[in-house]
Scaffold this motif. Structure first.
Motif, PDB file in Angstrom:
ATOM      1  N   LYS A   6      38.382 -50.612  19.460  1.00  0.00           N
ATOM      2  CA  LYS A   6      39.642 -51.571  19.569  1.00  0.00           C
ATOM      3  C   LYS A   6      40.126 -51.740  18.102  1.00  0.00           C
ATOM      4  CE  LYS A   6      37.669 -54.474  23.456  1.00  0.00           C
ATOM      5  NZ  LYS A   6      37.284 -55.595  23.693  1.00  0.00           N
ATOM      6  N   ILE A   7      41.439 -51.846  17.972  1.00  0.00           N
ATOM      7  CA  ILE A   7      41.982 -52.061  16.632  1.00  0.00           C
ATOM      8  C   ILE A   7      42.541 -53.674  16.513  1.00  0.00           C
ATOM      9  CG2 ILE A   7      43.725 -51.393  15.212  1.00  0.00           C
ATOM     10  CD1 ILE A   7      44.120 -48.913  17.068  1.00  0.00           C
ATOM     11  N   PHE A   8      41.375 -54.128  15.521  1.00  0.00           N
ATOM     12  CA  PHE A   8      41.470 -55.789  15.165  1.00  0.00           C
ATOM     13  C   PHE A   8      42.457 -55.676  14.194  1.00  0.00           C
ATOM     14  CE2 PHE A   8      36.978 -55.184  16.408  1.00  0.00           C
ATOM     15  CZ  PHE A   8      37.128 -55.707  17.901  1.00  0.00           C
ATOM     16  N   SER A   9      43.431 -56.672  14.200  1.00  0.00           N
ATOM     17  CA  SER A   9      44.243 -57.190  13.318  1.00  0.00           C
ATOM     18  C   SER A   9      43.613 -57.134  12.038  1.00  0.00           C
ATOM     19  CB  SER A   9      45.076 -58.518  13.531  1.00  0.00           C
ATOM     20  OG  SER A   9      44.869 -59.331  12.196  1.00  0.00           O
ATOM     21  N   SER A  10      44.143 -56.265  10.886  1.00  0.00           N
ATOM     22  CA  SER A  10      43.308 -56.057   9.836  1.00  0.00           C
ATOM     23  C   SER A  10      42.973 -57.146   9.013  1.00  0.00           C
ATOM     24  CB  SER A  10      43.938 -54.825   9.084  1.00  0.00           C
ATOM     25  OG  SER A  10      44.971 -55.215   8.514  1.00  0.00           O
ATOM     26  N   GLU A  11      44.101 -58.341   8.905  1.00  0.00           N
ATOM     27  CA  GLU A  11      44.127 -59.428   8.153  1.00  0.00           C
ATOM     28  C   GLU A  11      42.970 -60.502   8.704  1.00  0.00           C
ATOM     29  OE1 GLU A  11      47.480 -62.733   7.197  1.00  0.00           O
ATOM     30  OE2 GLU A  11      48.307 -60.742   7.696  1.00  0.00           O
ATOM     31  N   LYS A  12      42.996 -60.481   9.914  1.00  0.00           N
ATOM     32  CA  LYS A  12      41.773 -61.101  10.492  1.00  0.00           C
ATOM     33  C   LYS A  12      40.699 -60.963  10.285  1.00  0.00           C
ATOM     34  CE  LYS A  12      40.299 -62.978  15.135  1.00  0.00           C
ATOM     35  NZ  LYS A  12      40.242 -62.790  16.502  1.00  0.00           N
ATOM     36  N   LYS A  13      40.383 -59.476  10.441  1.00  0.00           N
ATOM     37  CA  LYS A  13      39.006 -58.997  10.071  1.00  0.00           C
ATOM     38  C   LYS A  13      38.688 -59.041   8.831  1.00  0.00           C
ATOM     39  CE  LYS A  13      36.511 -55.003  11.345  1.00  0.00           C
ATOM     40  NZ  LYS A  13      35.507 -55.814  10.646  1.00  0.00           N
ATOM     41  N   GLN A  14      39.712 -59.010   7.617  1.00  0.00           N
ATOM     42  CA  GLN A  14      39.493 -59.254   6.329  1.00  0.00           C
ATOM     43  C   GLN A  14      38.915 -60.449   6.096  1.00  0.00           C
ATOM     44  OE1 GLN A  14      42.720 -58.164   3.876  1.00  0.00           O
ATOM     45  NE2 GLN A  14      42.521 -56.236   4.156  1.00  0.00           N
ATOM     46  N   THR A  15      39.591 -61.633   6.714  1.00  0.00           N
ATOM     47  CA  THR A  15      39.185 -63.031   6.846  1.00  0.00           C
ATOM     48  C   THR A  15      37.765 -62.949   7.237  1.00  0.00           C
ATOM     49  OG1 THR A  15      41.627 -63.455   7.218  1.00  0.00           O
ATOM     50  CG2 THR A  15      39.881 -65.477   7.046  1.00  0.00           C
TER      51      THR A  15
END
Ligand SMILES: Nc1nc2c(ncn2[C@@H]2O[C@H](COP(=O)(O)OP(=O)(O)OP(=O)(O)O)[C@@H](O)[C@H]2O)c(=O)[nH]1
Ligand SMILES: [Mg+2]
Length: 317
Positions: A6-15
């Motif tokens: 699943k592709i998670f929002s990369s910004e959310k993932k970075q945080t």
């Protein structure tokens, strides 16, 4: 589609990655010591792994389940290389958590069939209730919802002021009274005001500290009962906030609160800056109540909708 594709929002993932940094460093430095010089997952490695999981605040019960799953896998596959251990942990923990099939939120959202939707936030003092309310109000407002806050923590003047600061920051209305006034009366006023303003969501802050625990539980019960005079089935959600940085204490609080009052969802805060992030894995495994939100910082954007796969993916990589 696999669990991790699943592709998670990369910004959310970075945080999230950043928030879990300390927990991960702590976990993997222990793990790499345990497997140093070993190529195969054997009994010694499993013993060490068990200890590492327990000392990472995953909790004894959940650790035992994880170790059993890995043992089964070793028995089946005959040879597991220690270089595969991360991947195996990721898969087995994700598999374990998918068995506890409690509804998982995918977005900041609230059910549309209750209007206003009443959310009551509870938890002991200092865990992050007020901050979580502020962050949540911000997210819901961004989704176009009308949010009203109620300052039913009347135990300290500063508590009311702190919620007011969040209300100003997010630019949402707040209902409050004097310090020392009856919290149930504040909650009642807030619901009435919310109904009058055609609010979508009402979030009620409550005290974390009273003269003693029984008083606190009695007060929460009274607040609920009085709210029901305005909206018959309120509160629609009772969110228990737990401080993740306290590790096993957070577990204990969850046990005590859920025994004393009805709790319908959980938020685990302060996962940034702690090495005890593993506690979320244990809590999601052991409580039948879903972890809805996680706090990964003090800023307005630092609240995330908890997704167990995303969490495990971030932790074991
Ligand atoms: N680093 C970090 N700090 C947090 C997080 N959530 C809350 N805090 C901090 O924790 C402290 C206590 O938060 P509050 O929101 O006041 O906690 P509370 O549960 O309302 O406390 P009482 O009103 O005393 O019962 C504050 O300094 C917050 O900024 C988080 O996710 N990460
Ligand atoms: Mg507070």
């Amino acid at each position: 589609m696999g669990l991790f594709e699943k592709i998670f929002s990369s910004e959310k993932k970075q945080t999230l990655d950043k928030g879990l940094e300390k927990s991960k460093t702590n976990f993997f430095s222990k793990l790499s010591k345990a497997v140093a010089g070993k190529s195969k997952v054997d009994d010694d490695v499993l013993d060490d792994l068990e200890e590492i999981l327990i000392t990472s605040d995953v909790g004894v019960k959940t650790t035992i389940k994880i170790i059993e799953r890995i043992e089964n896998r070793v028995a089946k596959e005959k040879y597991l290389g220690t270089d595969e251990l991360n991947q195996i942990l990721r898969e087995e923990i994700a598999g374990l958590l998918s068995e506890t099939n409690v509804g998982e939120a995918t977005d900041f959202d609230i059910p549309k069939d209750k209007k206003p939707y009443v959310l009551m936030v509870v938890g002991v003092n200092g865990v992050g209730k007020t901050t979580t309310i502020g962050k949540l109000a911000y997210q819901l407002k961004n989704k176009g919802l009308n949010v009203v806050l109620g300052a039913a923590d009347t135990f300290r003047a500063a508590a009311i002021d702190q919620l007011q600061v969040w209300a100003d920051r997010v630019d949402v209305p707040i209902v409050k009274q004097e310090m020392g006034s009856d919290p149930a009366s504040v909650a009642f006023d807030t619901l009435q005001s919310g109904v009058n303003q055609n609010a979508d969501v009402i979030i009620i802050d409550t005290a974390g500290r009273l003269h003693n625990k029984i008083n606190l539980m009695n007060e929460l019960t009274k607040v609920k009962r009085v709210m029901q005079k305005v909206i018959g089935d309120a509160p629609h959600d009772v969110l228990l906030v737990l401080d993740g940085s306290t590790g096993q204490n957070a577990f204990e609080q969850a046990k005590q609160f859920t025994a004393a009052t009805e709790v319908t969802s959980l938020a685990v805060t302060k996962l940034d800056g702690t090495a005890k992030g593993g506690v979320v894995i244990g809590i999601s495994d052991q409580f039948k109540i879903p972890v809805k939100y996680i706090g990964v910082g003090e800023g307005i954007e630092d609240l995330q909708v908890f997704n167990k796969y995303e969490f495990v993916d971030s932790f074991f990589k």
